[in-house]
Every structure is written in C-alpha cells, then in structure tokens.
Design an enzyme around this catalytic site. Structure first.
Site, PDB file in Angstrom:
ATOM      1  CG  LEU A   1      -2.008  -1.018   1.372  1.00 49.77           C
ATOM      2  CD1 LEU A   1      -2.802  -0.817   2.783  1.00 49.77           C
ATOM      3  CD2 LEU A   1      -2.854  -1.032   0.315  1.00 49.77           C
ATOM      4  CG  ASP A   2       0.218   4.368  -2.882  1.00 46.19           C
ATOM      5  OD1 ASP A   2       1.245   3.587  -3.304  1.00 46.19           O
ATOM      6  OD2 ASP A   2      -0.630   4.888  -3.382  1.00 46.19           O
ATOM      7  CE  LYS A   3       5.507   8.693   4.898  1.00 47.95           C
ATOM      8  NZ  LYS A   3       6.538   9.772   4.874  1.00 47.95           N
TER       9      LYS A   3
END
Length: 318
Positions: A134-136
C-alpha cells in the site's frame, strides 16, 4: 559532463549510456524518470529528450539502501496470524519496505522484530514476506507471508487479481464531486507521467489498469464516498483513475492539488475535518484470499481510521 558536438541531437539516455559504463541503460532511464538527471540545472524527466551542444548534465545518485533491514520495535495492529501468514491493519504514514529516503522505520522493520528469523530470505532481503503493498499514506489491510510456500501462493493469487480465485481487494475513498453513475468501471492504461518524476497518469502506452467503483453515498454536490475494487494492481491506480474521471481522492497531495480551493465550498465542520487529513483519503478496508495451507477463504475488514471517519461524518452535515 558537458555535451560536445559529436553527441548533439542524440537521445539523453543513449548519450549517458555511451559515456557511463558503470550504469545500465535501464538504470539511466529510471534515474531520468525519477528526476535525478539534470540538464543545465533542471530535471530532464524524459529519456528520449535530445541533448544539445554545450548542455551541462549532472546526476544526483540516490543514497544507497541498507543491504539488510534491521528489526525495529514498531507497534503493529494484527488482525490474524498463524504459522503461514500475518494480516495487519497498516496505518497511514508507515512505509511498507525500506528504500531511498526511507532506510528504516518501515513495516518490514516492524515485521522482522515481531516475527524474528521466520521472515529471513522470504521474497528477498529488502522485502521479506511482502507480496503486495500500500502507498505510504494509504491505510488498511495487508497480508504478509511467513513461509516460502505461503509467499509463492499469495504471489500467484495477487498476480491473478482474483480473476480465477477468491482474492478480493476493496478500498474506500472520499472523493471530490459526485459521479453520474452509481457503479462503473474505469479501464484506462497507466504509465509514468512525462511531466513529474513520481506521478503516474492515464497514458495510451501505459499498462492495463482496471478499477471498478460504486457510490456508497453522495455526500453533496461537492463530495462522495466510493468503494473501489481492483482488477489490476498498478502504482497509484485508484488515485490516478479517479483523477482521470474528474473525482480525485480528497486531500491527495499529489493528484488533487487543483481542488484545494474547493474546500471553501464545504461546510465549516467539513473544512476543519479536511484540514486534519494529512494524506489521501483512501483506505484498503477489505481483503480476502485463500489461505496458502488450508485453502480456506479468509476475509478481513478494517474500519475507517479516525481522520477519514471524522471527515465522512462532517461531510454528511447538511
């Protein structure tokens, strides 16, 4: 280096490859797209850009990543764990694995501390056990493999994207505007933006990307609550697709910058709640997959985190 007459008119990536024997053409292209290659003090960004006589070219090499991530005692929200897998609810702000600019303090460092030596070597040194990301600043459910067999099984399931198996990924998003249709599919290829080193965009030459969406609630003419289901897994896919449809994710610092003035159209409570959301309002709320050992279908849900829940409640105020 300074370009001479012999290289004038040649592509930037070819020119650098001809003069820099220690860097591969692929590595050079990546550096260019990341904005690390400068021509006369400005990021080049486009590998096929022609160079001119007298151009001064510099390369800002990224800092080297740590060869071996170290365990760090970082709290984890664990939804399920057995000998094969661990399922966690990742908070916004936590990077998944070490990389340039994030050498430690990542989910991988936390997992190494929690799982000990069981993750060693699974999926590679820098990303042990990681089969998806997942993106940060996207929160939500993730599964991590704890054995080689589990890693292989989960990798195959994610590569299949649920076309022939039970894998399912559903996200909740708070977006600007109100889609005309209550359900829809966005089938648009995605590739790197030619104008920005870290953005992606819908591009004809990009990779196939398919996102299904349904409107959970039209909060007003200004915002909606959507559920998005992925059929492919491109970087920033939901964020790029919704932006292309004219409904970018609220508070997205990368793709919704042109919508900042729309905050003034919201009610005061919603304006205040939006200001407190310091990342894209996107949450991976549901994940289902087949257990690598038992083949039972496991499904996990994570409620909206407080920042998104507060914004959702405020947007519902008439």
């Amino acid at each position: 280096m300074v370009i001479g007459p012999a290289d004038a008119g040649e592509r930037l990536d070819r020119t650098l490859a001809n003069h820099l024997e220690t860097l591969s053409r692929t590595r050079i292209k990546t550096l260019i797209e990341q904005g690390a290659v400068m021509i006369n003090g400005e990021s080049a960004l486009v590998a096929k850009r022609p160079v001119a006589d007298g151009d001064a070219i510099t390369i800002q090499m990224p800092a080297l990543e740590a060869a071996d991530p170290k365990p760090q005692d970082i709290p984890l929200s664990i939804l399920f764990e057995d000998k094969a897998v661990i399922v966690i609810n990742k908070p916004a702000g936590l990077v998944v694995h070490p990389g340039a600019g994030n050498p430690d303090g990542t989910l991988v460092n936390a997992l190494l501390a929690h799982c000990g030596d069981t993750l060693s070597g699974i999926g590679g040194v820098k990303r042990p056990g990681i089969v998806h990301r997942l993106d940060k600043d996207t929160s939500g459910v993730m599964v991590v493999a704890k054995t080689d067999n589990a890693h292989q099984s989960l990798t195959e399931q994610f590569a299949d994207h649920g076309r022939t198996g039970p894998l399912e990924r559903r996200y909740q998003a708070l977006v600007w505007g109100a889609p005309n249709q209550t359900r829809g599919t966005i089938n648009e290829p995605i590739g790197r933006s030619p104008n920005h080193p870290i953005k992606f965009a819908v591009r004809r030459e990009g990779k196939t990307a398919i996102t299904h969406y349904r409107v959970i609630d039209r909060l007003s003419d200004h915002a909606s609550h959507l559920e998005c289901t992925l059929e492919t897994g491109r970087t920033h896919q939901i964020r790029v697709h919704l932006t292309a449809k004219g409904h970018p994710v609220m508070a997205d610092p990368l793709y919704a910058t042109g919508y900042q003035t729309k905050a003034k159209t919201l009610n005061p409570e919603a304006q205040s709640a939006l200001a407190r959301v310091k990342r894209q309002a996107l949450h991976a709320g549901h994940l289902a997959f087949a257990h690598p050992t038992t083949e039972d279908v496991l499904a996990f849900d994570a409620p909206l985190p407080a920042d998104m829940a507060d914004l959702l409640a405020a947007l519902r105020v008439s």
